[in-house]
Design a protein around this motif. Structure first.
Motif, PDB file in Angstrom:
ATOM      1  N   LYS A 125     -16.270 -12.703  48.560  1.00 47.48           N
ATOM      2  CA  LYS A 125     -15.933 -11.792  47.465  1.00 47.48           C
ATOM      3  C   LYS A 125     -14.411 -11.798  47.215  1.00 47.48           C
ATOM      4  CE  LYS A 125     -15.615  -6.976  46.894  1.00 47.48           C
ATOM      5  NZ  LYS A 125     -15.887  -5.629  47.290  1.00 47.48           N
ATOM      6  N   GLN A 126     -13.665 -11.793  48.329  1.00 50.07           N
ATOM      7  CA  GLN A 126     -12.203 -11.760  48.180  1.00 50.07           C
ATOM      8  C   GLN A 126     -11.663 -13.063  47.618  1.00 50.07           C
ATOM      9  OE1 GLN A 126     -11.646 -10.659  52.200  1.00 50.07           O
ATOM     10  NE2 GLN A 126     -11.170  -8.537  51.689  1.00 50.07           N
ATOM     11  N   ILE A 128     -13.227 -15.034  45.562  1.00 50.05           N
ATOM     12  CA  ILE A 128     -13.517 -14.992  44.122  1.00 50.05           C
ATOM     13  C   ILE A 128     -12.510 -14.081  43.419  1.00 50.05           C
ATOM     14  CG2 ILE A 128     -15.217 -14.272  42.379  1.00 50.05           C
ATOM     15  CD1 ILE A 128     -17.394 -15.065  44.446  1.00 50.05           C
ATOM     16  N   GLY A 129     -12.243 -12.915  44.021  1.00 51.73           N
ATOM     17  CA  GLY A 129     -11.277 -11.984  43.439  1.00 51.73           C
ATOM     18  C   GLY A 129      -9.920 -12.631  43.224  1.00 51.73           C
TER      19      GLY A 129
ATOM     20  N   ALA B 134     -10.628  -7.528  36.114  1.00 55.84           N
ATOM     21  CA  ALA B 134     -11.849  -7.872  36.846  1.00 55.84           C
ATOM     22  C   ALA B 134     -11.497  -8.278  38.283  1.00 55.84           C
ATOM     23  CB  ALA B 134     -12.578  -9.009  36.133  1.00 55.84           C
ATOM     24  N   GLY B 135     -10.440  -9.066  38.429  1.00 53.48           N
ATOM     25  CA  GLY B 135     -10.016  -9.508  39.760  1.00 53.48           C
ATOM     26  C   GLY B 135      -9.638  -8.337  40.656  1.00 53.48           C
ATOM     27  N   ILE B 138     -12.812  -6.670  41.727  1.00 53.31           N
ATOM     28  CA  ILE B 138     -13.525  -7.452  42.750  1.00 53.31           C
ATOM     29  C   ILE B 138     -12.835  -7.301  44.114  1.00 53.31           C
ATOM     30  CG2 ILE B 138     -14.176  -9.782  43.512  1.00 53.31           C
ATOM     31  CD1 ILE B 138     -14.343 -10.553  40.526  1.00 53.31           C
TER      32      ILE B 138
END
Lengths: 163, 141
Positions: A125-126, A128-129, B134-135, B138
């Motif tokens: 998840k990180q 992707i972030g 969005a980032g 997330i």
């Protein structure tokens, strides 16, 4: 819940204004006068609010350690670099790049458990972030708007000057 | 390139400052931490100013008074942030703060407020900001 969110929005908006105002001050006075002014006023305001909320307890520094004093240098770094970044990149792109680097370093420190932080495992998840954040900054910069073009000329001129 | 390096360094300083401030705040109190670190920063900046300054004047007279308030905002930012973290937790507080900061900066830049050179914001810029938000969501939520 709403109060908390509103306060966070307020803090974010003030941060935005602070960066823009500081860069305006530096256009007229230069980086060092700006930095001294910002931190001096910040000190005065914090002292005032601290005294208001805490009275004389404000002067009780129970578990003071020597390195606390030196961390003020980080504040100097923040103001100097932010003002310079905005000067060269404009407010939004400057803040975008700073924000990306801020988030990435925070993530690194967490994943490595450095500086006494509790180690938090790096997850998909990180990853992707981080990619979305960097992608966002890149997409923002993609199209050639006016300031980008001018910035390029400016940098070119600087390179010429170095020769 | 120079601008990118400064902005990257600024972001790193912000994170390090956040870590340091929360440690110092836990040891001596939030207001004490804010006042102490800005006082020592101020002293350091004065010394650097003495070393690097080129002209006798400060140029402060030419600055619109409104812009001089930037420094004092720090105290209100600290206060709101601490209260917000108390109310909704660090995760939400940090994410909302970053998104608010980014959105207002984008608005000011696009409208040319406060004498900022107006930037034309078109689809890629809106898309970039949306991705950034969005980032943040997330990463932080």
């Amino acid at each position: 819940m709403m109060t908390g969110i509103s306060l966070s929005i307020l803090a974010g908006c003030l941060l935005s204004l602070q960066n823009i105002f500081n860069s305006k001050v530096s256009e007229k006075t230069g980086t060092w006068v700006t930095t001294a002014l910002v931190l001096g006023l910040g000190f005065a305001a914090s002292l005032t609010l601290g005294l208001l909320f805490q009275g004389t307890r404000m002067f009780r520094l129970g578990n003071m350690e020597a390195w606390f004093a030196f961390s003020g240098l980080l504040g100097v770094g923040v103001v100097v670099c932010m003002v310079q970044g905005i000067k060269h990149l404009g407010p939004t792109y400057g803040v975008l790049v700073a924000l990306s680097s801020q988030l990435i370093l925070a993530l690194m420190l967490d994943s490595l458990g450095w500086l006494g932080l509790e180690k938090v495992d790096f997850t998909m998840k990180q990853l992707i972030g981080v990619l979305v954040v960097i992608g966002g900054a890149a997409v923002f910069k993609l199209s050639g708007n006016k300031r980008n073009a001018r910035g390029a000329v400016h940098e070119h001129a600087e390179m010429e000057g170095l020769k | 390139m120079k601008g990118i390096l400064f902005a990257v360094a600024a972001g790193m300083f912000i994170t390090l400052q956040g870590v340091a401030n929360s440690r110092i705040g836990a040891a001596i109190g939030t207001w004490q931490a804010a006042a102490l670190t800005q006082l020592t920063g101020f002293i350091a900046a004065l010394l650097l100013l003495g070393l690097f300054r080129r002209s006798a004047g400060t140029g402060l007279r030419g600055v619109k008074p409104l812009y001089l308030t930037g420094g004092a905002m720090g105290a209100v930012i600290v206060f709101s942030n601490v209260q917000a973290i108390h109310a909704v937790g660090i995760t939400i507080a940090a994410a909302v703060l970053l998104i608010a900061q980014l959105s207002l900066t984008f608005l000011i830049d696009g409208r040319g407020w406060f004498g900022v050179v107006k930037q034309t914001m078109s689809l890629p810029q809106f898309l970039g900001i949306a991705m950034m938000i969005a980032g943040v969501l997330i990463l932080r939520v």
